[in-house]
Design an enzyme around this catalytic site. Structure first.
Site, PDB file in Angstrom:
ATOM      1  N   HIS A 237     -25.405 -27.202  10.635  1.00 11.66           N
ATOM      2  CA  HIS A 237     -25.058 -27.498  12.099  1.00 11.66           C
ATOM      3  C   HIS A 237     -24.246 -26.784  12.480  1.00 11.66           C
ATOM      4  CE1 HIS A 237     -24.314 -30.310  15.769  1.00 11.66           C
ATOM      5  NE2 HIS A 237     -22.800 -30.000  15.155  1.00 11.66           N
TER       6      HIS A 237
ATOM      7  N   GLY B  85     -11.854  -1.738   6.205  1.00  9.77           N
ATOM      8  CA  GLY B  85     -10.940  -1.846   6.627  1.00  9.77           C
ATOM      9  C   GLY B  85     -10.268  -2.673   7.105  1.00  9.77           C
TER      10      GLY B  85
ATOM     11  N   CYS C  89     -28.851 -33.441  19.145  1.00 10.21           N
ATOM     12  CA  CYS C  89     -28.970 -32.271  18.468  1.00 10.21           C
ATOM     13  C   CYS C  89     -30.410 -31.552  17.435  1.00 10.21           C
ATOM     14  CB  CYS C  89     -27.976 -32.231  18.138  1.00 10.21           C
ATOM     15  SG  CYS C  89     -27.501 -30.620  16.408  1.00 10.21           S
TER      16      CYS C  89
ATOM     17  N   CYS D  51     -30.751 -30.056  15.466  1.00  9.72           N
ATOM     18  CA  CYS D  51     -30.736 -28.938  14.166  1.00  9.72           C
ATOM     19  C   CYS D  51     -31.463 -30.279  12.931  1.00  9.72           C
ATOM     20  CB  CYS D  51     -29.687 -28.601  13.623  1.00  9.72           C
ATOM     21  SG  CYS D  51     -28.149 -29.904  13.350  1.00  9.72           S
TER      22      CYS D  51
ATOM     23  N   ASP E 207     -19.329  -4.668   7.622  1.00  9.95           N
ATOM     24  CA  ASP E 207     -18.114  -3.984   7.810  1.00  9.95           C
ATOM     25  C   ASP E 207     -17.695  -3.201   7.068  1.00  9.95           C
ATOM     26  OD1 ASP E 207     -15.600  -4.386   8.761  1.00  9.95           O
ATOM     27  OD2 ASP E 207     -15.158  -6.042   8.347  1.00  9.95           O
TER      28      ASP E 207
ATOM     29  N   ASP F  26     -19.364 -11.470  15.459  1.00 11.93           N
ATOM     30  CA  ASP F  26     -19.472 -11.696  14.469  1.00 11.93           C
ATOM     31  C   ASP F  26     -18.205 -12.380  14.027  1.00 11.93           C
ATOM     32  OD1 ASP F  26     -17.329 -10.924  11.965  1.00 11.93           O
ATOM     33  OD2 ASP F  26     -18.435  -8.107  13.498  1.00 11.93           O
TER      34      ASP F  26
ATOM     35  N   CYS G 133     -28.211 -32.816  11.824  1.00  8.59           N
ATOM     36  CA  CYS G 133     -28.156 -33.869  12.765  1.00  8.59           C
ATOM     37  C   CYS G 133     -30.015 -34.919  12.976  1.00  8.59           C
ATOM     38  CB  CYS G 133     -28.031 -33.541  14.765  1.00  8.59           C
ATOM     39  SG  CYS G 133     -26.415 -32.957  14.729  1.00  8.59           S
TER      40      CYS G 133
END
Length: 403
Positions: free
Chosen positions: A361, A93, A329, A331, A90, A287, A334
């Site tokens: 997660h 700004g 889940c 992940c 970025d 983002d 989990c």
């Protein structure tokens, strides 16, 4: 650099590949924030293991600490944070102007804020050359303009550099927004000029569309930015409205004016329903701080639209809950089998493991969502998948949604 693979016949959505100096980004994609050269609470290898192709670093924060000269001396941002995949930076700004909204509001009203400049992090002046502000670290006076921003991003060595723009606040009137947008366009040309003369090989530049919530200003800004052929892509920034309906109306105005051949990035947007709508409108990358920020505050993403896709595990109701964080889940958090009661305890005990687990997660949730949305576009079932998400389907359940 950017190739479109599939277009959805019922919307603006498309899938593609963004080829950058440090690798490829599968689009549409969510980009986690590595604001200060780290995805908060995680090691870089953990962010990579989740499957993300790119992260976002912040020019403003890295400019103030540790400084772009040091990062360049140590081999650039990729080597500094040990991330060997693409990085977008970025321009700084948004941070410069978001810290000085009070000062900007006073300028809009036609009076100077005598005390605003005394606050750490406040804007001291907005001039054609750039912006003077006080560092939030030590109160020292700093300056950032188009050339400064591009110089910092060149030193960082990011794959994508965003141009320096004025992020006009929502309360700005039409007259101020018009003047600000015109200045942003002049700053865009200065950024491109500096980059053409000094920019590192392989780094591409994205322009930023401003214009507030005025349709003609937005469309005009999109046309102005799109006319700069040197830009490798285009970001949509600034105030997008006071609610989601207005926000995506503004985004659609913008998309209608942008060339199909260049990638489009939507700045600062990442709620679950916003990602779905953004994909439908043809956004290629997003983002947002949301998944990591809410994780640090004890919240986990869950397939529950009525509760904004999140559950607050710090609340007392979870003290004795033996149920898993999220059934089904895949992940790592989990799969480990942590109960909501255990995570509640860790949060109340202020143990940092809870923040790490919830961040992992949340990022895994969004990464799986984006992968399923890409598949849905490729397979002609985006409408069904979008409807399933909005009705509360989990990302790993979307593969069964058929048109």
């Amino acid at each position: 650099m950017f190739s479109i693979r599939t277009r959805d016949p019922g919307s603006y959505a498309r899938t593609g590949t963004l080829k950058l100096a440090h690798g490829e980004v599968r689009t549409p994609a969510f980009v986690p924030l590595a604001t200060k050269a780290v995805v908060k609470t995680l090691e870089v290898k953990e962010a990579a293991a989740l499957g993300f192709d790119m992260v976002l670093g912040n020019t403003f924060h890295l400019f103030l600490s540790p400084g772009h000269e040091l990062i360049k001396q140590l081999g650039g941002l990729h080597r500094f944070q040990r991330w060997d995949r693409p990085i977008i930076t970025d321009s700084g700004g948004f941070q410069v102007f978001s810290m000085g909204h009070g000062t900007v509001a006073d300028e809009i009203k036609g009076r100077a804020a005598q005390s605003a400049g005394e606050r750490s992090g406040a804007i001291l002046s907005i001039e054609e050359e750039g912006v003077s502000f006080r560092s939030y670290l030590d109160g020292s006076t700093k300056f950032m303009g188009p050339e400064t921003s591009m110089e910092v991003q060149a030193a960082l060595g990011s794959d994508i550099a965003l141009v320096f723009d004025e992020c006009t606040p929502f309360h700005a009137d039409r007259e101020y927004t018009a003047r600000s947008t015109e200045r942003t366009h002049r700053w865009l040309d200065r950024c491109l000029k500096w980059h053409a003369q000094h920019g590192p090989e392989g780094q591409i530049v994205y322009g930023i569309v401003q214009g507030g919530t005025d349709e003609d200003l937005r469309r005009s800004s999109a046309q102005e930015v799109a006319a700069r052929e040197a830009l490798g892509g285009i970001a949509i920034g600034g105030s997008l409205g006071e609610d989601k309906a207005q926000m995506f109306e503004v985004v659609e105005w913008t998309i209608e004016e942008l060339p199909e051949a260049r990638p489009r990035h939507l700045l600062g947007i990442g709620e679950v329903d916003d990602l779905v709508r953004g994909v439908e409108l043809g956004i290629d990358t997003f983002d947002c701080a949301m998944p990591t920020r809410i994780g640090r505050h004890g919240m986990a993403l869950v397939p529950d639209p009525e509760k904004r896709w999140r559950v607050d595990l710090a609340k007392a109701r979870w003290k004795e809950a033996d149920e898993p964080l999220l059934e089904g889940c895949p992940c790592s958090a989990c799969e480990a089998g942590y109960s909501r009661a255990y995570l509640h305890y860790l949060l109340r005990a202020k143990e940092q493991t809870a923040q790490r687990v919830l961040t992992l997660h949340n990022l895994a949730f969004l990464q799986r969502l984006m992968a399923e949305l890409r598949d849905a576009v490729d397979e002609g079932r985006l409408a069904a998948v979008a409807a399933a998400v909005r009705s509360g389907a989990a990302p790993w359940e979307l593969a069964t949604a058929r048109a």
